[in-house]
Design a protein around this motif. Structure first.
Motif, PDB file in Angstrom:
ATOM      1  N   LEU A   1       0.829  -1.202   0.000  1.00 16.55           N
ATOM      2  CA  LEU A   1       0.000   0.000   0.000  1.00 16.55           C
ATOM      3  C   LEU A   1       0.867   1.257   0.000  1.00 16.55           C
ATOM      4  O   LEU A   1       0.571   2.233  -0.699  1.00 16.55           O
ATOM      5  N   ALA A   2       1.919   1.235   0.796  1.00 14.33           N
ATOM      6  CA  ALA A   2       2.818   2.378   0.853  1.00 14.33           C
ATOM      7  C   ALA A   2       3.486   2.618  -0.503  1.00 14.33           C
ATOM      8  O   ALA A   2       3.641   3.768  -0.938  1.00 14.33           O
ATOM      9  N   PHE A   3       3.867   1.530  -1.172  1.00 14.12           N
ATOM     10  CA  PHE A   3       4.485   1.653  -2.499  1.00 14.12           C
ATOM     11  C   PHE A   3       3.521   2.318  -3.474  1.00 14.12           C
ATOM     12  O   PHE A   3       3.895   3.222  -4.230  1.00 14.12           O
ATOM     13  N   ILE A   4       2.262   1.872  -3.458  1.00 12.99           N
ATOM     14  CA  ILE A   4       1.246   2.465  -4.328  1.00 12.99           C
ATOM     15  C   ILE A   4       1.065   3.942  -3.996  1.00 12.99           C
ATOM     16  O   ILE A   4       0.974   4.795  -4.885  1.00 12.99           O
ATOM     17  N   GLY A   5       1.016   4.258  -2.700  1.00 15.74           N
ATOM     18  CA  GLY A   5       0.841   5.642  -2.288  1.00 15.74           C
ATOM     19  C   GLY A   5       1.974   6.545  -2.718  1.00 15.74           C
ATOM     20  O   GLY A   5       1.755   7.700  -3.088  1.00 15.74           O
ATOM     21  N   ARG A   6       3.203   6.019  -2.683  1.00 13.95           N
ATOM     22  CA  ARG A   6       4.363   6.824  -3.081  1.00 13.95           C
ATOM     23  C   ARG A   6       4.395   7.069  -4.583  1.00 13.95           C
ATOM     24  O   ARG A   6       5.049   8.009  -5.046  1.00 13.95           O
ATOM     25  N   HIS A   7       3.702   6.227  -5.348  1.00 13.19           N
ATOM     26  CA  HIS A   7       3.712   6.360  -6.816  1.00 13.19           C
ATOM     27  C   HIS A   7       2.304   6.671  -7.340  1.00 13.19           C
ATOM     28  O   HIS A   7       1.926   6.240  -8.423  1.00 13.19           O
ATOM     29  N   SER A   8       1.547   7.423  -6.558  1.00 12.60           N
ATOM     30  CA  SER A   8       0.137   7.666  -6.885  1.00 12.60           C
ATOM     31  C   SER A   8      -0.042   8.419  -8.206  1.00 12.60           C
ATOM     32  O   SER A   8      -0.969   8.132  -8.961  1.00 12.60           O
ATOM     33  N   LEU A   9       0.833   9.367  -8.498  1.00 11.60           N
ATOM     34  CA  LEU A   9       0.656  10.167  -9.720  1.00 11.60           C
ATOM     35  C   LEU A   9       0.813   9.310 -10.970  1.00 11.60           C
ATOM     36  O   LEU A   9      -0.034   9.359 -11.865  1.00 11.60           O
ATOM     37  N   ILE A  10       1.880   8.528 -11.034  1.00  8.28           N
ATOM     38  CA  ILE A  10       2.094   7.712 -12.226  1.00  8.28           C
ATOM     39  C   ILE A  10       0.991   6.671 -12.379  1.00  8.28           C
ATOM     40  O   ILE A  10       0.529   6.387 -13.492  1.00  8.28           O
ATOM     41  N   ILE A  11       0.524   6.117 -11.248  1.00  4.91           N
ATOM     42  CA  ILE A  11      -0.575   5.149 -11.318  1.00  4.91           C
ATOM     43  C   ILE A  11      -1.840   5.827 -11.814  1.00  4.91           C
ATOM     44  O   ILE A  11      -2.576   5.272 -12.639  1.00  4.91           O
ATOM     45  N   TYR A  12      -2.108   7.043 -11.341  1.00  4.05           N
ATOM     46  CA  TYR A  12      -3.279   7.784 -11.814  1.00  4.05           C
ATOM     47  C   TYR A  12      -3.201   8.011 -13.322  1.00  4.05           C
ATOM     48  O   TYR A  12      -4.201   7.869 -14.042  1.00  4.05           O
TER      49      TYR A  12
END
Length: 263
Positions: free
Chosen positions: A229-240
């Motif tokens: 979850l933390a990994f996803i949160g740190r890369h939220s912009l690229i995932i968006y």
């Protein structure tokens, strides 16, 4: 003086991992929401629309969490103006891309990236001015304004079940006030987060975020709990940025395979 080094050692240090984890959790919900919306309303598979009807009422809570976390994080940025300007540029690249991909009616005119970028720049401009305001006062004041302006897009200010006031109709007859939430009949945006009310939720988070700067958040917030979850949160912009093209690509592939199977 002898106690000072010991107290300093007990101060929490490092990244606030809980913020990353909460941001990641909110982002997963957003991706799922967009996936089911695409399935139900762009590809016409009814089960997607049925799931959206269930998710729709809780969507604003996850969006709100994302906005509050962004407000908190604004205290941890070296330059909110620069960061906001870069995000503003990216947001309008997204607008152009969605216009080309899904047409004028479903293009993103002022989505969550647009809103957050403007909030970041505004915070960067006035952060020194509002610095003397106590944390509690700033949080409560902005939460009240958020509640009052939550219905701006419906043409009114309101306190649920207690009071409401209609806003001038003229504000809703323009083509350029939609970033504030004053939308004319026929307005559409694939993702819409106007500054009113979301600006105030962002600023409520920014006041609360002073506790992070002062190292006054609970100790468990600095500990890592769920690393994915933390990994996803740190890369939220690229995932968006990539999640919607991926969703459309998968749906088109499934649709193509279904057609092949039918033959």
């Amino acid at each position: 003086m002898a106690d000072a080094p010991k107290e300093q050692k007990t101060m929490p240090k490092g990244r606030i991992h809980l913020l990353d984890e909460l941001r990641g959790f909110a982002l997963i919900f957003m991706v799922c929401y967009h996936a089911f919306f695409t399935i139900g309303y762009f590809f016409g598979w009814s089960w997607g629309a049925d799931i959206i009807k269930v998710l729709y009422p809780i969507g604003p809570y996850f969006a709100g969490a994302f906005v509050v976390i962004s407000g908190i994080s604004s205290n941890l940025s070296h330059s909110n103006i620069d960061r906001g300007a870069r995000l503003f540029f990216i947001a309008y690249i997204v607008s152009i891309a969605t216009f080309l991909a899904v047409g004028n009616d479903n293009a993103i005119r002022f989505g969550i990236l647009h809103m957050l970028s403007v909030c970041m720049m505004l915070y960067g401009l006035i952060s020194r001015i509002i610095k003397p305001i106590p944390i509690v006062v700033g949080v409560i004041f902005n939460v009240i304004l958020f509640i009052l302006t939550f219905t701006v897009s419906d043409g009114k200010l309101s306190i649920p079940f207690l009071w409401e006031m209609q806003l001038p109709l003229e504000w809703y007859q323009t083509d350029f006030l939609y970033p504030l939430g004053f939308i004319r009949n026929g307005f559409s945006s694939g993702d819409f987060f106007p500054l009113l009310p979301w600006l105030f939720l962002f600023f409520a988070g920014s006041f609360f975020g002073r506790l992070a700067v002062q190292k006054k958040l609970p100790r468990f917030t600095y500990k890592s709990h769920i690393k994915p979850l933390a990994f996803i949160g740190r890369h939220s912009l690229i995932i968006y940025l990539v999640h919607q093209p991926v969703i459309f690509g998968v749906c088109y592939l499934v649709q193509y395979l279904m057609k092949l199977g039918a033959h």
